[in-house]
Scaffold this motif. Structure first.
Motif, mmCIF file in Angstrom:
data_model
loop_
_atom_site.group_PDB
_atom_site.id
_atom_site.type_symbol
_atom_site.label_atom_id
_atom_site.label_comp_id
_atom_site.label_asym_id
_atom_site.label_seq_id
_atom_site.Cartn_x
_atom_site.Cartn_y
_atom_site.Cartn_z
ATOM 1 N N SER A 234 10.732 6.923 4.044
ATOM 2 C CA SER A 234 10.296 7.598 5.274
ATOM 3 C C SER A 234 11.402 8.490 5.808
ATOM 4 O O SER A 234 11.142 9.600 6.294
ATOM 5 C CB SER A 234 9.900 6.563 6.325
ATOM 6 O OG SER A 234 8.781 5.807 5.904
ATOM 7 N N ALA A 235 12.642 8.010 5.720
ATOM 8 C CA ALA A 235 13.774 8.821 6.172
ATOM 9 C C ALA A 235 13.933 10.064 5.318
ATOM 10 O O ALA A 235 14.246 11.153 5.823
ATOM 11 C CB ALA A 235 15.049 7.982 6.141
ATOM 12 N N LYS A 236 13.693 9.946 4.020
ATOM 13 C CA LYS A 236 13.799 11.104 3.142
ATOM 14 C C LYS A 236 12.713 12.133 3.442
ATOM 15 O O LYS A 236 12.922 13.330 3.303
ATOM 16 C CB LYS A 236 13.674 10.663 1.674
ATOM 17 C CG LYS A 236 14.891 9.928 1.132
ATOM 18 C CD LYS A 236 14.691 9.491 -0.286
ATOM 19 C CE LYS A 236 14.506 10.681 -1.212
ATOM 20 N NZ LYS A 236 14.398 10.251 -2.639
ATOM 21 N N ASP A 237 11.538 11.642 3.885
ATOM 22 C CA ASP A 237 10.426 12.543 4.182
ATOM 23 C C ASP A 237 10.540 13.218 5.533
ATOM 24 O O ASP A 237 9.862 14.207 5.807
ATOM 25 C CB ASP A 237 9.102 11.780 4.147
ATOM 26 C CG ASP A 237 8.725 11.369 2.732
ATOM 27 O OD1 ASP A 237 9.314 11.915 1.780
ATOM 28 O OD2 ASP A 237 7.834 10.495 2.584
ATOM 29 N N ALA A 238 11.399 12.659 6.414
ATOM 30 C CA ALA A 238 11.505 13.177 7.786
ATOM 31 C C ALA A 238 11.995 14.628 7.759
ATOM 32 O O ALA A 238 12.876 14.986 6.974
ATOM 33 C CB ALA A 238 12.441 12.310 8.599
ATOM 34 N N PRO A 239 11.452 15.476 8.648
ATOM 35 C CA PRO A 239 11.901 16.868 8.726
ATOM 36 C C PRO A 239 13.400 16.926 9.040
ATOM 37 O O PRO A 239 13.917 16.133 9.811
ATOM 38 C CB PRO A 239 11.076 17.442 9.882
ATOM 39 C CG PRO A 239 9.888 16.533 9.988
ATOM 40 C CD PRO A 239 10.373 15.178 9.616
ATOM 41 N N ARG A 240 14.051 17.893 8.426
ATOM 42 C CA ARG A 240 15.511 18.036 8.654
ATOM 43 C C ARG A 240 15.779 19.273 9.491
ATOM 44 O O ARG A 240 15.055 20.222 9.460
ATOM 45 C CB ARG A 240 16.236 18.150 7.302
ATOM 46 C CG ARG A 240 16.046 16.875 6.456
ATOM 47 C CD ARG A 240 16.789 17.011 5.133
ATOM 48 N NE ARG A 240 16.570 15.850 4.301
ATOM 49 C CZ ARG A 240 17.233 14.702 4.398
ATOM 50 N NH1 ARG A 240 18.177 14.579 5.312
ATOM 51 N NH2 ARG A 240 16.970 13.684 3.614
ATOM 52 N N ASP B 248 0.828 -1.203 0.000
ATOM 53 C CA ASP B 248 0.000 0.000 0.000
ATOM 54 C C ASP B 248 0.863 1.254 0.000
ATOM 55 O O ASP B 248 0.631 2.194 -0.769
ATOM 56 C CB ASP B 248 -0.916 -0.009 1.229
ATOM 57 C CG ASP B 248 -1.688 1.296 1.395
ATOM 58 O OD1 ASP B 248 -2.718 1.471 0.735
ATOM 59 O OD2 ASP B 248 -1.229 2.155 2.195
ATOM 60 N N GLU B 249 1.879 1.271 0.855
ATOM 61 C CA GLU B 249 2.746 2.452 0.936
ATOM 62 C C GLU B 249 3.512 2.671 -0.367
ATOM 63 O O GLU B 249 3.640 3.799 -0.851
ATOM 64 C CB GLU B 249 3.718 2.308 2.104
ATOM 65 C CG GLU B 249 4.584 3.533 2.349
ATOM 66 C CD GLU B 249 3.783 4.774 2.747
ATOM 67 O OE1 GLU B 249 4.295 5.895 2.538
ATOM 68 O OE2 GLU B 249 2.652 4.629 3.243
ATOM 69 N N LEU B 250 4.011 1.596 -0.974
ATOM 70 C CA LEU B 250 4.761 1.726 -2.222
ATOM 71 C C LEU B 250 3.867 2.199 -3.363
ATOM 72 O O LEU B 250 4.264 3.055 -4.163
ATOM 73 C CB LEU B 250 5.415 0.392 -2.584
ATOM 74 C CG LEU B 250 6.544 -0.067 -1.658
ATOM 75 C CD1 LEU B 250 7.014 -1.465 -2.044
ATOM 76 C CD2 LEU B 250 7.719 0.909 -1.705
ATOM 77 N N ILE B 251 2.654 1.643 -3.442
ATOM 78 C CA ILE B 251 1.730 2.057 -4.503
ATOM 79 C C ILE B 251 1.356 3.517 -4.353
ATOM 80 O O ILE B 251 1.351 4.294 -5.316
ATOM 81 C CB ILE B 251 0.465 1.174 -4.485
ATOM 82 C CG1 ILE B 251 0.765 -0.202 -5.085
ATOM 83 C CG2 ILE B 251 -0.670 1.840 -5.261
ATOM 84 C CD1 ILE B 251 0.976 -0.196 -6.583
#
Length: 217
Positions: free
Chosen positions: A211-217, A110-113
């Motif tokens: 998810s790591a790429k989406d995490a706030p920096r 689901d997450e990948l789609i």
């Protein structure tokens, strides 16, 4: 739906470039009961149109990227039946896995789609959508659309099934390539010499990476 010529002095975009653009929607790879009989088919196009309209508004609002991504995921899940797509992508062997394995696979799938579909609309500035004629296919309906951006256009089709009181997409076809079949081919290739648990591990790592790429920096 026929391809339209370009206007305004722009050179036509080569077919190979259009294929690469379409591949963006298919790029989140792992490489390295039908309702009432004869439901009104106009509802299928309305369901797709509603989802695309919502996605366009989300992509153009002033919210943060995190807010946009969360909203797009929610909108995608209103339309796309990822559980049916996931079962089809694995095929008959799905029934041979444990309930825990099945549940985890469907959640990861689901997450990948979702990531490989509506989230990618953020790549386009002010996309326009054109709708072709609906086509009855067995118990379902095929809805053809054309996504038109400033520089190019490409075809996206939706295989729709009526479930309860709504229409859901059980496959998405981008420039003639089925999203479900694309994943099915990847899974079949991996499972030839790896276990299902290996596949789940690869999917976990792929989702964790995004998810790591989406995490706030």
């Amino acid at each position: 739906m026929t391809e339209r010529g370009r206007t305004g002095g722009r050179l036509p975009v080569p077919r190979s470039v259009r294929r690469r653009l379409a591949a963006v929607l298919l790029s989140v790879g792992l490489g390295g009961t039908v309702g009432a009989a004869e439901p009104p088919i106009d509802g299928a196009t309305a369901a797709v149109r509603s989802t695309l309209d919502k996605a366009t508004r989300i992509g153009s609002d002033d919210g943060t990227r995190d807010h946009q991504l969360a909203s797009l995921r929610s909108v995608a899940r209103e339309l796309v039946d990822t559980r049916t797509m996931g079962r089809r992508a694995i095929g008959e062997r799905f029934a041979g896995y444990t309930t825990a394995q099945q549940d985890e696979f469907l959640a990861l799938f689901d997450e990948l789609i979702v990531r490989s579909y509506l989230q990618k609309l953020l790549l386009f500035r002010d996309p326009k959508f054109r709708f072709g004629k609906e086509e009855q296919r067995g118990a379902g309906v095929f809805v053809e659309t054309e996504v038109v951006t400033e520089k190019d256009s490409y075809q996206v089709g939706y295989e729709m099934q009526h479930e309860g009181d709504r229409w859901l997409a059980t496959d998405i076809i981008v420039e003639g390539v089925s999203l479900t079949s694309n994943y099915s081919n990847q899974f079949a290739s991996l499972l030839r010499d790896r276990s299902f648990d290996d596949l789940l591990d690869l999917m976990r790592r792929k989702v964790d990476h995004f998810s790591a790429k989406d995490a706030p920096r």
